[in-house]
Write an enzyme that holds these catalytic residues in place. Structure first.
Site, mmCIF file in Angstrom:
data_model
loop_
_atom_site.group_PDB
_atom_site.id
_atom_site.type_symbol
_atom_site.label_atom_id
_atom_site.label_comp_id
_atom_site.label_asym_id
_atom_site.label_seq_id
_atom_site.Cartn_x
_atom_site.Cartn_y
_atom_site.Cartn_z
ATOM 1 N N ASN A 9 0.892 -1.053 -0.011
ATOM 2 C CA ASN A 9 -0.132 0.105 -0.109
ATOM 3 C C ASN A 9 0.744 1.286 0.021
ATOM 4 O O ASN A 9 1.569 1.476 1.139
ATOM 5 C CB ASN A 9 -0.913 -0.074 1.240
ATOM 6 C CG ASN A 9 -1.954 1.274 1.335
ATOM 7 O OD1 ASN A 9 -1.869 2.167 0.544
ATOM 8 N ND2 ASN A 9 -2.096 1.362 2.614
ATOM 9 N N TRP A 10 0.998 2.030 -1.189
ATOM 10 C CA TRP A 10 1.976 2.985 -1.340
ATOM 11 C C TRP A 10 1.379 4.417 -0.652
ATOM 12 O O TRP A 10 2.134 5.367 -0.383
ATOM 13 C CB TRP A 10 2.439 3.578 -2.627
ATOM 14 C CG TRP A 10 2.999 2.300 -3.572
ATOM 15 C CD1 TRP A 10 3.500 0.866 -2.869
ATOM 16 C CD2 TRP A 10 3.441 2.085 -4.698
ATOM 17 N NE1 TRP A 10 4.094 0.210 -3.835
ATOM 18 C CE2 TRP A 10 4.249 0.884 -5.032
ATOM 19 C CE3 TRP A 10 3.171 3.020 -5.924
ATOM 20 C CZ2 TRP A 10 4.748 0.619 -6.134
ATOM 21 C CZ3 TRP A 10 3.790 2.785 -7.026
ATOM 22 C CH2 TRP A 10 4.474 1.500 -7.112
ATOM 23 N N LYS A 11 0.075 4.286 -0.313
ATOM 24 C CA LYS A 11 -0.538 5.475 0.562
ATOM 25 C C LYS A 11 -0.534 6.621 -0.220
ATOM 26 O O LYS A 11 -0.126 6.811 -1.395
ATOM 27 C CB LYS A 11 0.057 5.627 1.943
ATOM 28 C CG LYS A 11 -0.022 4.348 2.662
ATOM 29 C CD LYS A 11 0.050 4.632 4.384
ATOM 30 C CE LYS A 11 0.213 3.214 4.781
ATOM 31 N NZ LYS A 11 0.032 3.392 6.217
ATOM 32 N N HIS A 97 -9.405 0.612 5.050
ATOM 33 C CA HIS A 97 -7.848 0.886 5.587
ATOM 34 C C HIS A 97 -8.252 1.565 6.912
ATOM 35 O O HIS A 97 -9.196 2.454 6.939
ATOM 36 C CB HIS A 97 -7.063 1.357 4.622
ATOM 37 C CG HIS A 97 -5.691 1.484 5.323
ATOM 38 N ND1 HIS A 97 -5.094 2.502 6.220
ATOM 39 C CD2 HIS A 97 -4.429 0.693 4.919
ATOM 40 C CE1 HIS A 97 -3.917 2.315 6.527
ATOM 41 N NE2 HIS A 97 -3.480 1.078 5.750
ATOM 42 N N GLU A 99 -6.603 4.116 7.968
ATOM 43 C CA GLU A 99 -6.687 5.600 7.523
ATOM 44 C C GLU A 99 -7.794 6.214 7.072
ATOM 45 O O GLU A 99 -8.171 7.393 7.198
ATOM 46 C CB GLU A 99 -5.202 5.939 6.787
ATOM 47 C CG GLU A 99 -3.992 5.501 7.717
ATOM 48 C CD GLU A 99 -2.777 5.016 6.942
ATOM 49 O OE1 GLU A 99 -2.788 5.337 5.593
ATOM 50 O OE2 GLU A 99 -2.029 4.667 7.485
ATOM 51 N N GLU A 169 -5.273 -5.739 10.466
ATOM 52 C CA GLU A 169 -4.159 -4.425 10.627
ATOM 53 C C GLU A 169 -4.563 -3.781 12.073
ATOM 54 O O GLU A 169 -5.263 -3.031 12.083
ATOM 55 C CB GLU A 169 -4.357 -3.544 9.411
ATOM 56 C CG GLU A 169 -3.925 -3.856 8.232
ATOM 57 C CD GLU A 169 -3.317 -3.108 7.019
ATOM 58 O OE1 GLU A 169 -2.272 -3.275 7.021
ATOM 59 O OE2 GLU A 169 -4.120 -1.832 7.215
ATOM 60 N N GLY A 175 2.380 1.610 10.758
ATOM 61 C CA GLY A 175 3.528 2.969 10.641
ATOM 62 C C GLY A 175 4.178 3.380 12.039
ATOM 63 O O GLY A 175 4.759 4.275 12.202
ATOM 64 N N SER A 215 3.529 -2.380 10.379
ATOM 65 C CA SER A 215 5.141 -2.723 10.379
ATOM 66 C C SER A 215 5.880 -3.995 10.099
ATOM 67 O O SER A 215 6.835 -4.246 10.638
ATOM 68 C CB SER A 215 5.544 -2.231 11.755
ATOM 69 O OG SER A 215 4.786 -0.743 12.243
ATOM 70 N N GLY A 236 3.074 -1.130 4.288
ATOM 71 C CA GLY A 236 3.017 0.146 3.989
ATOM 72 C C GLY A 236 4.454 0.667 3.772
ATOM 73 O O GLY A 236 5.193 0.487 2.581
ATOM 74 N N GLY A 237 5.115 1.056 4.763
ATOM 75 C CA GLY A 237 6.475 1.709 4.524
ATOM 76 C C GLY A 237 7.547 0.910 3.985
ATOM 77 O O GLY A 237 8.212 1.382 2.950
#
Ligand code: PEP
Length: 252
Positions: A9-11, A97, A99, A169, A175, A215, A236-237
């Protein structure tokens, strides 16, 4: 046999050039790999979707959107529909998600409508859910997860489950650099599989892929993915770096 999946997920990261460059590196890095029973998915922003989907066509990399609206078209400024995603070759969408839930007010009811719209368009869904820290501390995490899954997905026909990928998640691990332990992930994933089996049947529960997100990185993926009910990760990251992401795709 259920699939193992690594989804990045590149957000809200990477402009068009950076997105093209990242997918190119991932495609190249995976070209010669034998990814047995493993799917690799990347989810860039809307502006890069068409180009990234084009670059990924015919490769081992699949492309997902990070969100979509439940209506087909109309006065919904800033939104994108399932039909529009399909028109640029995207057949997978991440929904729910944390977010989106937290910053954009997405409710279970909205998500159920998005799920229906995606399925009506023969799209696959990566459906996310998970508890916040206070809920885990209060030992409410199982109830929270069950209610998010129930409200988002339990109205579906059994046949729809072929198009569902689940992503647990825990919000406190997204994150933050803090991961759920492999045991905590396994415990929750086994619980999820059980509630799906109880509501639908063993076959559906056995075949649905359940990803862990929070993470995950090349240093901890192998151990988390080795757990019986963990079928991969939503990343993510670590998905923003081609080398890391390729390592994750090879972590099974
Ligand atoms: C995510 O956003 O889905 C996620 C798991 O992020 P990170 O890997 O950065 O925790």
């Amino acid at each position: 046999m259920r699939k193992q999946i690594v989804a990045g997920n590149w957000k809200m990261n990477n402009d068009l050039e950076a997105s093209k460059s990242l997918v190119k590196k991932i495609v190249k890095g995976l070209k010669k790999e034998k990814l047995k029973n493993t799917r690799v998915i990347v989810a860039p922003t809307f502006v890069s979707l068409a180009k990234v989907a084009n670059k990924a066509k015919g490769t081992k990399v699949e492309v997902a959107a990070q969100n979509m609206h439940f209506e087909k078209s109309g006065a919904f400024t800033g939104e994108v529909s399932a039909e529009m995603l399909k028109s640029v070759g995207v057949k997978i969408v991440i929904l729910g998600h944390s977010e989106r839930r937290e910053y954009f007010g997405e409710t279970d009811a909205m998500l159920a409508k998005k799920v229906d719209a995606a399925l009506a368009n023969n799209m696959e869904i990566i459906f996310c859910f998970g508890e916040v820290l206070e809920e885990r501390k209060a030992n409410k995490h199982f109830d929270v997860v069950e209610s998010q899954i129930r409200n988002g997905l339990f109205h579906l026909e059994a046949s729809a489950w072929d198009s569902i990928i689940l992503a647990y998640e825990p919000v406190w691990a997204i994150g933050t650099g803090e991961t759920a332990s492999p045991e905590q992930a396994q415990e929750m994933h086994a619980f999820i599989r059980k509630i799906v089996a109880d509501e639908f049947n063993d076959d559906i529960a056995e075949n649905v892929s359940i990803l862990y997100g929070g993470s995950v990185n090349p240093g901890n993926a192998k151990e988390i993915f080795s757990k019986e009910d963990v079928d991969g990760g939503l990343i993510g990251g670590a998905a923003l770096n081609a080398e890391n992401f390729i390592t994750l795709a090879k972590s099974f």
